[in-house]
Design a protein around this motif. Structure first.
Motif, PDB file in Angstrom:
ATOM      1  N   LYS A   1       4.460  22.368  -0.733  1.00  0.00           N
ATOM      2  CA  LYS A   1       4.755  21.641   0.500  1.00  0.00           C
ATOM      3  C   LYS A   1       5.549  20.380   0.175  1.00  0.00           C
ATOM      4  O   LYS A   1       5.312  19.726  -0.834  1.00  0.00           O
ATOM      5  N   VAL A   2       6.469  20.010   1.070  1.00  0.00           N
ATOM      6  CA  VAL A   2       7.266  18.799   0.862  1.00  0.00           C
ATOM      7  C   VAL A   2       6.467  17.598   1.360  1.00  0.00           C
ATOM      8  O   VAL A   2       5.989  17.579   2.481  1.00  0.00           O
ATOM      9  N   LYS A   3       6.324  16.614   0.477  1.00  0.00           N
ATOM     10  CA  LYS A   3       5.586  15.390   0.804  1.00  0.00           C
ATOM     11  C   LYS A   3       6.489  14.199   0.549  1.00  0.00           C
ATOM     12  O   LYS A   3       7.426  14.263  -0.248  1.00  0.00           O
ATOM     13  N   VAL A   4       6.180  13.108   1.228  1.00  0.00           N
ATOM     14  CA  VAL A   4       6.905  11.858   0.989  1.00  0.00           C
ATOM     15  C   VAL A   4       5.870  10.783   0.671  1.00  0.00           C
ATOM     16  O   VAL A   4       4.800  10.725   1.274  1.00  0.00           O
ATOM     17  N   GLU A   5       6.177   9.964  -0.345  1.00  0.00           N
ATOM     18  CA  GLU A   5       5.329   8.844  -0.692  1.00  0.00           C
ATOM     19  C   GLU A   5       5.869   7.649   0.087  1.00  0.00           C
ATOM     20  O   GLU A   5       6.979   7.182  -0.156  1.00  0.00           O
ATOM     21  N   LEU A   6       5.081   7.193   1.048  1.00  0.00           N
ATOM     22  CA  LEU A   6       5.504   6.159   1.982  1.00  0.00           C
ATOM     23  C   LEU A   6       4.817   4.842   1.619  1.00  0.00           C
ATOM     24  O   LEU A   6       3.598   4.811   1.461  1.00  0.00           O
ATOM     25  N   ALA A   7       5.601   3.784   1.470  1.00  0.00           N
ATOM     26  CA  ALA A   7       5.031   2.492   1.079  1.00  0.00           C
ATOM     27  C   ALA A   7       5.035   1.528   2.250  1.00  0.00           C
ATOM     28  O   ALA A   7       5.991   1.457   3.008  1.00  0.00           O
ATOM     29  N   LEU A   8       3.952   0.816   2.374  1.00  0.00           N
ATOM     30  CA  LEU A   8       3.862  -0.306   3.291  1.00  0.00           C
ATOM     31  C   LEU A   8       4.338  -1.504   2.477  1.00  0.00           C
ATOM     32  O   LEU A   8       3.707  -1.874   1.481  1.00  0.00           O
ATOM     33  N   ALA A   9       5.489  -2.061   2.835  1.00  0.00           N
ATOM     34  CA  ALA A   9       6.135  -3.042   1.959  1.00  0.00           C
ATOM     35  C   ALA A   9       6.573  -4.284   2.714  1.00  0.00           C
ATOM     36  O   ALA A   9       6.797  -4.256   3.921  1.00  0.00           O
TER      37      ALA A   9
ATOM     38  N   SER B   1       1.585  -8.120  10.512  1.00  0.00           N
ATOM     39  CA  SER B   1       2.074  -8.920   9.385  1.00  0.00           C
ATOM     40  C   SER B   1       3.533  -8.659   9.032  1.00  0.00           C
ATOM     41  O   SER B   1       3.973  -9.049   7.957  1.00  0.00           O
ATOM     42  N   GLY B   2       4.265  -7.994   9.891  1.00  0.00           N
ATOM     43  CA  GLY B   2       5.693  -7.817   9.655  1.00  0.00           C
ATOM     44  C   GLY B   2       6.036  -6.987   8.436  1.00  0.00           C
ATOM     45  O   GLY B   2       6.985  -7.291   7.739  1.00  0.00           O
ATOM     46  N   LEU B   3       5.259  -5.967   8.177  1.00  0.00           N
ATOM     47  CA  LEU B   3       5.527  -5.096   7.042  1.00  0.00           C
ATOM     48  C   LEU B   3       6.436  -3.947   7.468  1.00  0.00           C
ATOM     49  O   LEU B   3       6.551  -3.633   8.644  1.00  0.00           O
ATOM     50  N   THR B   4       7.073  -3.309   6.496  1.00  0.00           N
ATOM     51  CA  THR B   4       8.017  -2.222   6.730  1.00  0.00           C
ATOM     52  C   THR B   4       7.510  -0.955   6.058  1.00  0.00           C
ATOM     53  O   THR B   4       6.822  -1.026   5.046  1.00  0.00           O
ATOM     54  N   LEU B   5       7.881   0.198   6.606  1.00  0.00           N
ATOM     55  CA  LEU B   5       7.545   1.488   5.985  1.00  0.00           C
ATOM     56  C   LEU B   5       8.776   2.008   5.259  1.00  0.00           C
ATOM     57  O   LEU B   5       9.811   2.248   5.880  1.00  0.00           O
ATOM     58  N   VAL B   6       8.676   2.173   3.937  1.00  0.00           N
ATOM     59  CA  VAL B   6       9.800   2.578   3.107  1.00  0.00           C
ATOM     60  C   VAL B   6       9.407   3.811   2.296  1.00  0.00           C
ATOM     61  O   VAL B   6       8.340   3.824   1.679  1.00  0.00           O
ATOM     62  N   PRO B   7      10.249   4.864   2.271  1.00  0.00           N
ATOM     63  CA  PRO B   7       9.933   6.025   1.430  1.00  0.00           C
ATOM     64  C   PRO B   7      10.228   5.710  -0.036  1.00  0.00           C
ATOM     65  O   PRO B   7      11.297   5.203  -0.367  1.00  0.00           O
ATOM     66  N   LEU B   8       9.255   5.999  -0.908  1.00  0.00           N
ATOM     67  CA  LEU B   8       9.442   5.766  -2.342  1.00  0.00           C
ATOM     68  C   LEU B   8       9.910   7.018  -3.063  1.00  0.00           C
ATOM     69  O   LEU B   8      10.740   6.947  -3.954  1.00  0.00           O
ATOM     70  N   SER B   9       9.335   8.170  -2.695  1.00  0.00           N
ATOM     71  CA  SER B   9       9.760   9.408  -3.340  1.00  0.00           C
ATOM     72  C   SER B   9       9.512  10.598  -2.415  1.00  0.00           C
ATOM     73  O   SER B   9       8.686  10.543  -1.513  1.00  0.00           O
ATOM     74  N   LEU B  10      10.260  11.653  -2.686  1.00  0.00           N
ATOM     75  CA  LEU B  10      10.167  12.907  -1.945  1.00  0.00           C
ATOM     76  C   LEU B  10       9.875  13.968  -2.997  1.00  0.00           C
ATOM     77  O   LEU B  10      10.564  14.039  -4.008  1.00  0.00           O
ATOM     78  N   TYR B  11       8.835  14.777  -2.777  1.00  0.00           N
ATOM     79  CA  TYR B  11       8.437  15.725  -3.815  1.00  0.00           C
ATOM     80  C   TYR B  11       7.739  16.945  -3.223  1.00  0.00           C
ATOM     81  O   TYR B  11       7.314  16.933  -2.070  1.00  0.00           O
TER      82      TYR B  11
ATOM     83  N   ASP C   1       0.847  -1.191   0.000  1.00  0.00           N
ATOM     84  CA  ASP C   1       0.000   0.000   0.000  1.00  0.00           C
ATOM     85  C   ASP C   1       0.885   1.245   0.000  1.00  0.00           C
ATOM     86  O   ASP C   1       2.027   1.187   0.464  1.00  0.00           O
ATOM     87  N   VAL C   2       0.358   2.366  -0.499  1.00  0.00           N
ATOM     88  CA  VAL C   2       1.135   3.607  -0.587  1.00  0.00           C
ATOM     89  C   VAL C   2       0.363   4.726   0.103  1.00  0.00           C
ATOM     90  O   VAL C   2      -0.851   4.868  -0.080  1.00  0.00           O
ATOM     91  N   TYR C   3       1.067   5.517   0.903  1.00  0.00           N
ATOM     92  CA  TYR C   3       0.483   6.656   1.608  1.00  0.00           C
ATOM     93  C   TYR C   3       1.268   7.925   1.271  1.00  0.00           C
ATOM     94  O   TYR C   3       2.468   7.861   0.999  1.00  0.00           O
ATOM     95  N   GLU C   4       0.592   9.070   1.327  1.00  0.00           N
ATOM     96  CA  GLU C   4       1.260  10.357   1.160  1.00  0.00           C
ATOM     97  C   GLU C   4       1.294  11.038   2.521  1.00  0.00           C
ATOM     98  O   GLU C   4       0.270  11.116   3.198  1.00  0.00           O
ATOM     99  N   ALA C   5       2.476  11.509   2.918  1.00  0.00           N
ATOM    100  CA  ALA C   5       2.622  12.149   4.230  1.00  0.00           C
ATOM    101  C   ALA C   5       3.397  13.445   4.079  1.00  0.00           C
ATOM    102  O   ALA C   5       4.291  13.550   3.247  1.00  0.00           O
ATOM    103  N   GLY C   6       3.057  14.407   4.911  1.00  0.00           N
ATOM    104  CA  GLY C   6       3.833  15.638   4.975  1.00  0.00           C
ATOM    105  C   GLY C   6       5.066  15.393   5.830  1.00  0.00           C
ATOM    106  O   GLY C   6       5.125  14.440   6.600  1.00  0.00           O
ATOM    107  N   VAL C   7       6.067  16.270   5.695  1.00  0.00           N
ATOM    108  CA  VAL C   7       7.312  16.112   6.437  1.00  0.00           C
ATOM    109  C   VAL C   7       7.589  17.402   7.201  1.00  0.00           C
ATOM    110  O   VAL C   7       7.502  18.489   6.628  1.00  0.00           O
ATOM    111  N   MET C   8       7.913  17.288   8.494  1.00  0.00           N
ATOM    112  CA  MET C   8       8.289  18.463   9.277  1.00  0.00           C
ATOM    113  C   MET C   8       9.764  18.767   9.015  1.00  0.00           C
ATOM    114  O   MET C   8      10.622  17.937   9.317  1.00  0.00           O
ATOM    115  N   LEU C   9      10.037  19.948   8.448  1.00  0.00           N
ATOM    116  CA  LEU C   9      11.400  20.317   8.073  1.00  0.00           C
ATOM    117  C   LEU C   9      11.767  21.680   8.635  1.00  0.00           C
ATOM    118  O   LEU C   9      10.899  22.468   8.985  1.00  0.00           O
ATOM    119  N   THR C  10      13.070  21.944   8.675  1.00  0.00           N
ATOM    120  CA  THR C  10      13.543  23.278   9.037  1.00  0.00           C
ATOM    121  C   THR C  10      13.730  24.080   7.749  1.00  0.00           C
ATOM    122  O   THR C  10      13.674  23.534   6.648  1.00  0.00           O
TER     123      THR C  10
END
Length: 164
Positions: free
Chosen positions: A123-131, A108-118, A30-39
């Motif tokens: 606003k800066v978003k990261v595409e986060l995959a449940l993998a 189910s032992g899944l991992t969260l992996v970033p696929l892309s940063l855009y 599955d893929v999620y879009e998340a915002g990122v807290m940055l300086t």
């Protein structure tokens, strides 16, 4: 007649960095879009298109999701306010999404992996995959399938040109 103000923010999606190796090493569930807290200096460095997601992953700590091991180089014009390149960054998601991710990673032992940063609308978003991690034989099967598909496409192209 009043004129509408035009925004000078990006309205499209400008990709900063992508993690192509993640699709090779993991099967994406599955893929999620998340915002990122940055300086401020991190955002300026990202606007220059400099970032690496190669070793990045996300963890869940106390009901919050954090992005780890993502490298955003220091901003060259920054002063003493510059950021640490591999610091831990908090991800911004809705509570329901965080709850769903917590449940799926625990059960189910899944991992969260970033696929892309855009950038999305400035606003800066990261595409986060449940993998789920692939085994080496899964990777070999994927490569063999891709090669077979490529060969079929070549044969079809040659046949349509009357070369066979």
């Amino acid at each position: 007649m009043a004129q509408a103000k035009s925004s000078n923010r990006d309205t499209g999606r400008k990709i900063i960095a992508s993690n192509r190796k993640a699709r090779h090493d993991y099967s994406i569930v599955d893929v999620y879009e998340a915002g990122v807290m940055l300086t401020g200096t991190e955002v300026k460095s990202l606007r220059l298109g400099r970032a690496s997601l190669l070793d990045g992953f996300a963890t869940i700590d106390d009901g919050e999701i954090f992005l780890r091991n993502v490298h955003i180089p220091e901003y060259e014009q920054g002063s003493w306010t510059n950021h640490e390149p591999r610091r831990v960054r908090k991800l911004l998601l809705h509570k329901e999404e965080i709850g769903r991710l917590i449940g799926k990673t625990r059960e189910s032992g899944l991992t969260l992996v970033p696929l892309s940063l855009y950038f999305s609308q400035g606003k800066v978003k990261v595409e986060l995959a449940l993998a789920r991690g692939k085994r080496s034989y899964d990777k070999r099967q994927d490569l063999a399938k891709r090669d077979a598909d490529r060969e079929v496409a070549r044969a079809m192209g040659r046949r349509s040109k009357g070369m066979e």
